[in-house]
Design a protein around this motif. Structure first.
Motif, PDB file in Angstrom:
ATOM      1  N   ALA A  21       0.876  -1.192   0.041  1.00 19.32           N
ATOM      2  CA  ALA A  21      -0.107  -0.107   0.064  1.00 19.32           C
ATOM      3  C   ALA A  21       0.872   1.069  -0.003  1.00 19.32           C
ATOM      4  CB  ALA A  21      -0.952   0.053   1.158  1.00 19.32           C
ATOM      5  N   VAL A  22       1.813   1.259   0.913  1.00 16.94           N
ATOM      6  CA  VAL A  22       2.778   2.418   0.752  1.00 16.94           C
ATOM      7  C   VAL A  22       3.449   2.539  -0.457  1.00 16.94           C
ATOM      8  CG1 VAL A  22       4.962   3.240   1.873  1.00 16.94           C
ATOM      9  CG2 VAL A  22       3.204   2.450   3.342  1.00 16.94           C
ATOM     10  N   VAL A  23       4.005   1.547  -0.988  1.00 18.50           N
ATOM     11  CA  VAL A  23       4.689   1.431  -2.232  1.00 18.50           C
ATOM     12  C   VAL A  23       3.726   2.293  -3.424  1.00 18.50           C
ATOM     13  CG1 VAL A  23       5.716   0.109  -4.236  1.00 18.50           C
ATOM     14  CG2 VAL A  23       6.274  -0.195  -1.830  1.00 18.50           C
ATOM     15  N   LEU A  24       2.549   1.670  -3.296  1.00 19.60           N
ATOM     16  CA  LEU A  24       1.331   2.087  -4.379  1.00 19.60           C
ATOM     17  C   LEU A  24       1.100   3.538  -4.137  1.00 19.60           C
ATOM     18  CD1 LEU A  24      -0.579  -1.160  -4.822  1.00 19.60           C
ATOM     19  CD2 LEU A  24       0.737  -0.161  -6.677  1.00 19.60           C
ATOM     20  N   ARG A 134       0.381  -0.238 -19.495  1.00 18.13           N
ATOM     21  CA  ARG A 134       0.590   0.941 -20.133  1.00 18.13           C
ATOM     22  C   ARG A 134       2.102   1.249 -19.892  1.00 18.13           C
ATOM     23  NH1 ARG A 134      -4.619   4.853 -18.258  1.00 18.13           N
ATOM     24  NH2 ARG A 134      -5.895   3.928 -19.800  1.00 18.13           N
ATOM     25  N   LYS A 135       2.553   1.064 -18.859  1.00 17.14           N
ATOM     26  CA  LYS A 135       3.953   1.421 -18.419  1.00 17.14           C
ATOM     27  C   LYS A 135       5.109   0.078 -18.899  1.00 17.14           C
ATOM     28  CE  LYS A 135       2.905   5.053 -16.292  1.00 17.14           C
ATOM     29  NZ  LYS A 135       3.016   6.422 -16.925  1.00 17.14           N
ATOM     30  N   GLY A 136       4.338  -0.972 -19.794  1.00 13.28           N
ATOM     31  CA  GLY A 136       5.353  -1.525 -20.342  1.00 13.28           C
ATOM     32  C   GLY A 136       6.026  -2.626 -19.340  1.00 13.28           C
ATOM     33  N   LYS A 137       5.205  -2.842 -18.312  1.00 14.61           N
ATOM     34  CA  LYS A 137       5.655  -3.835 -17.147  1.00 14.61           C
ATOM     35  C   LYS A 137       4.565  -5.332 -17.160  1.00 14.61           C
ATOM     36  CE  LYS A 137       7.869  -0.239 -14.772  1.00 14.61           C
ATOM     37  NZ  LYS A 137       7.838   0.521 -13.528  1.00 14.61           N
ATOM     38  N   PRO A 138       4.723  -6.033 -18.136  1.00 10.71           N
ATOM     39  CA  PRO A 138       3.844  -7.052 -18.445  1.00 10.71           C
ATOM     40  C   PRO A 138       3.869  -8.132 -16.922  1.00 10.71           C
ATOM     41  CG  PRO A 138       5.419  -7.537 -19.812  1.00 10.71           C
ATOM     42  CD  PRO A 138       5.618  -6.140 -19.351  1.00 10.71           C
ATOM     43  N   LEU A 139       5.164  -8.064 -16.644  1.00 15.76           N
ATOM     44  CA  LEU A 139       5.202  -9.162 -15.461  1.00 15.76           C
ATOM     45  C   LEU A 139       4.613  -8.663 -14.156  1.00 15.76           C
ATOM     46  CD1 LEU A 139       6.548 -11.615 -14.153  1.00 15.76           C
ATOM     47  CD2 LEU A 139       8.572 -10.581 -13.811  1.00 15.76           C
ATOM     48  N   ALA A 140       4.484  -7.240 -13.976  1.00 19.28           N
ATOM     49  CA  ALA A 140       3.928  -6.852 -12.699  1.00 19.28           C
ATOM     50  C   ALA A 140       2.074  -6.913 -12.939  1.00 19.28           C
ATOM     51  CB  ALA A 140       3.914  -5.278 -12.838  1.00 19.28           C
ATOM     52  N   MET A 141       1.717  -6.887 -14.129  1.00 19.34           N
ATOM     53  CA  MET A 141       0.433  -7.382 -14.828  1.00 19.34           C
ATOM     54  C   MET A 141      -0.025  -8.618 -14.354  1.00 19.34           C
ATOM     55  SD  MET A 141      -1.672  -6.814 -18.183  1.00 19.34           S
ATOM     56  CE  MET A 141      -0.772  -8.392 -19.141  1.00 19.34           C
ATOM     57  N   ILE A 142       0.963  -9.571 -14.615  1.00 22.63           N
ATOM     58  CA  ILE A 142       0.539 -11.092 -14.281  1.00 22.63           C
ATOM     59  C   ILE A 142       0.618 -11.085 -12.739  1.00 22.63           C
ATOM     60  CG2 ILE A 142       1.837 -13.324 -14.415  1.00 22.63           C
ATOM     61  CD1 ILE A 142       2.630 -12.454 -17.371  1.00 22.63           C
ATOM     62  N   LEU A 143       1.507 -10.546 -11.868  1.00 20.14           N
ATOM     63  CA  LEU A 143       1.550 -10.526 -10.639  1.00 20.14           C
ATOM     64  C   LEU A 143       0.401 -10.107  -9.934  1.00 20.14           C
ATOM     65  CD1 LEU A 143       5.477  -9.848  -9.856  1.00 20.14           C
ATOM     66  CD2 LEU A 143       4.286 -12.069  -9.694  1.00 20.14           C
ATOM     67  N   PHE A 144       0.022  -8.994 -10.521  1.00 23.40           N
ATOM     68  CA  PHE A 144      -1.342  -8.526  -9.997  1.00 23.40           C
ATOM     69  C   PHE A 144      -2.433  -9.490 -10.227  1.00 23.40           C
ATOM     70  CE2 PHE A 144       0.798  -4.325 -10.293  1.00 23.40           C
ATOM     71  CZ  PHE A 144       0.610  -4.135  -8.913  1.00 23.40           C
ATOM     72  N   ILE A 145      -2.652  -9.954 -11.380  1.00 22.52           N
ATOM     73  CA  ILE A 145      -3.804 -10.892 -11.713  1.00 22.52           C
ATOM     74  C   ILE A 145      -3.720 -12.256 -10.984  1.00 22.52           C
ATOM     75  CG2 ILE A 145      -4.718 -12.382 -13.403  1.00 22.52           C
ATOM     76  CD1 ILE A 145      -3.668 -10.197 -15.504  1.00 22.52           C
ATOM     77  N   PHE A 182       1.509  -9.534  -4.692  1.00 19.42           N
ATOM     78  CA  PHE A 182       0.924  -8.244  -4.797  1.00 19.42           C
ATOM     79  C   PHE A 182       2.069  -7.426  -4.372  1.00 19.42           C
ATOM     80  CE2 PHE A 182      -1.716  -4.586  -2.998  1.00 19.42           C
ATOM     81  CZ  PHE A 182      -2.217  -4.287  -4.120  1.00 19.42           C
ATOM     82  N   LEU A 183       2.791  -7.525  -3.356  1.00 16.79           N
ATOM     83  CA  LEU A 183       4.009  -6.840  -3.204  1.00 16.79           C
ATOM     84  C   LEU A 183       4.771  -6.705  -4.183  1.00 16.79           C
ATOM     85  CD1 LEU A 183       5.782  -4.652  -1.533  1.00 16.79           C
ATOM     86  CD2 LEU A 183       6.600  -6.909  -0.172  1.00 16.79           C
ATOM     87  N   MET A 184       5.416  -7.801  -4.788  1.00 17.14           N
ATOM     88  CA  MET A 184       6.079  -7.803  -5.970  1.00 17.14           C
ATOM     89  C   MET A 184       5.496  -7.123  -7.236  1.00 17.14           C
ATOM     90  SD  MET A 184       7.186 -11.875  -5.411  1.00 17.14           S
ATOM     91  CE  MET A 184       8.176 -12.132  -7.132  1.00 17.14           C
ATOM     92  N   GLY A 185       4.411  -7.415  -7.298  1.00 17.42           N
ATOM     93  CA  GLY A 185       3.839  -6.420  -8.426  1.00 17.42           C
ATOM     94  C   GLY A 185       3.945  -5.001  -8.285  1.00 17.42           C
ATOM     95  N   SER A 186       3.391  -4.456  -7.161  1.00 16.62           N
ATOM     96  CA  SER A 186       3.693  -2.951  -6.489  1.00 16.62           C
ATOM     97  C   SER A 186       5.082  -2.426  -6.768  1.00 16.62           C
ATOM     98  CB  SER A 186       3.142  -2.799  -5.248  1.00 16.62           C
ATOM     99  OG  SER A 186       1.872  -3.299  -4.889  1.00 16.62           O
ATOM    100  N   LEU A 187       5.907  -3.141  -6.375  1.00 17.33           N
ATOM    101  CA  LEU A 187       7.243  -2.819  -6.367  1.00 17.33           C
ATOM    102  C   LEU A 187       7.731  -2.610  -8.060  1.00 17.33           C
ATOM    103  CD1 LEU A 187       9.142  -4.854  -3.781  1.00 17.33           C
ATOM    104  CD2 LEU A 187       8.578  -2.449  -3.788  1.00 17.33           C
ATOM    105  N   MET A 188       7.431  -3.656  -8.728  1.00 15.44           N
ATOM    106  CA  MET A 188       7.712  -3.617 -10.154  1.00 15.44           C
ATOM    107  C   MET A 188       6.878  -2.622 -10.944  1.00 15.44           C
ATOM    108  SD  MET A 188       7.500  -7.363 -11.690  1.00 15.44           S
ATOM    109  CE  MET A 188       8.430  -8.573 -10.787  1.00 15.44           C
ATOM    110  N   LEU A 189       5.826  -2.124 -10.468  1.00 17.21           N
ATOM    111  CA  LEU A 189       4.858  -1.085 -11.203  1.00 17.21           C
ATOM    112  C   LEU A 189       5.474   0.507 -10.964  1.00 17.21           C
ATOM    113  CD1 LEU A 189       2.607  -0.101 -12.873  1.00 17.21           C
ATOM    114  CD2 LEU A 189       1.158  -0.320 -10.722  1.00 17.21           C
TER     115      LEU A 189
END
Length: 195
Positions: A21-24, A134-145, A182-189
Motif C-alpha cells: 500500500a505504501v509503495v502504491l 501502459r507502463k510496459g511492465k507485463p510481469l507486474a500485470m501477471i503478478l497482480f492478476i 501483490f507486493l512484488m507487482g507493486s514494487l515492479m509497477l
C-alpha cells in the motif's frame, strides 16, 4: 485450535499489504486526482486495519488473554468496503477524468459484502493491470492478476470451518502468497526506470 505461531503468521500478510500500500500510494500519487487518491488511501487503510484487528484477535485468543470478538466481527465489513474503495479509486485513475469523484453506496449483509469485495478486487486488479501494461511492465500485470486470484481464494476459504488448525494454516499460506505477489507487482509497477 489457534496457536501462537499461527496467530503470528496472520500478521505476515498484513505487513506485506502495508508495504504494498505504501509503495502504491507513493508510486501512484501523481497519477491520481485528489478524490481518487483519497479513496485509494482510505480503502488501503481500512484493509490494513481489518487485517490487523483479525490477527490481533487470533493472537489474544492463542495467548488465552481473551476472546475480543468485536475485532473478529468487524473484519469482513471493513475489508470488503476497503477493497471496494481501492477498486473504485484505481478504476477511476485509469478510466475516468481525474477531477470527478465517484459516489460510494452504503451496503449491508453478507452476500453484499462478498459482492463488494469481489467487485473491489476486480477493480483493483484491472486498474493495476492496465497501468502495468501502459507502463510496459507485463510481469507486474501477471503478478497482480495471480495475486487477485489468491485474494479471491481467501474469500472462498473464509466460508469454510476454521475450527481445524489445518484450515487456518491453509488460509494463512494462501493469504501470505497472495500478498507477497501483490507486493512484488507493486514494487515492479512503481520502480523508476533508468534513463
Amino acid at each position: 485450535m489457534i496457536t501462537v505461531p499461527m496467530a503470528l503468521m496472520d500478521f505476515v500478510p498484513v505487513i506485506l499489504f502495508i508495504v504494498s500500500a505504501v509503495v502504491l500510494q507513493r508510486g501512484l500519487y501523481d497519477r491520481m486526482s485528489k478524490g481518487a487518491f483519497a479513496l485509494f488511501a482510505s480503502g488501503t487503510i481500512m484493509i490494513i486495519t481489518a487485517g490487523f484487528f483479525k490477527a490481533t484477535w487470533k493472537l489474544l485468543l492463542a495467548l488465552e488473554i481473551c476472546d475480543f470478538d468485536r475485532l473478529n466481527q468487524c473484519f469482513f465489513p471493513m475489508q470488503s468496503v476497503g477493497f471496494l474503495l481501492t477498486g473504485i479509486a484505481l478504476m477511476g485513475m485509469v478510466f475516468a477524468k481525474q477531477n470527478e469523484l465517484p459516489a460510494v453506496a452504503v451496503f449491508s449483509g453478507t452476500f453484499v459484502f462478498v459482492s463488494v469485495m469481489i467487485l473491489g478486487l476486480i477493480g483493483m486488479c484491472t486498474g493495476l493491470s492496465v497501468e502495468s501494461k501502459r507502463k510496459g511492465k507485463p510481469l507486474a500485470m501477471i503478478l497482480f492478476i495471480v495475486s487477485s486470484l489468491f485474494m479471491l481464494m481467501m474469500g472462498y476459504l473464509s466460508s469454510k470451518d476454521f475450527d481445524k488448525a489445518s484450515m487456518n494454516w491453509i488460509a494463512q499460506g494462501v493469504n501470505a502468497v497472495g500478498q507477497l505477489l501483490f507486493l512484488m507487482g507493486s514494487l515492479m509497477l512503481c520502480k523508476k526506470q533508468k534513463a
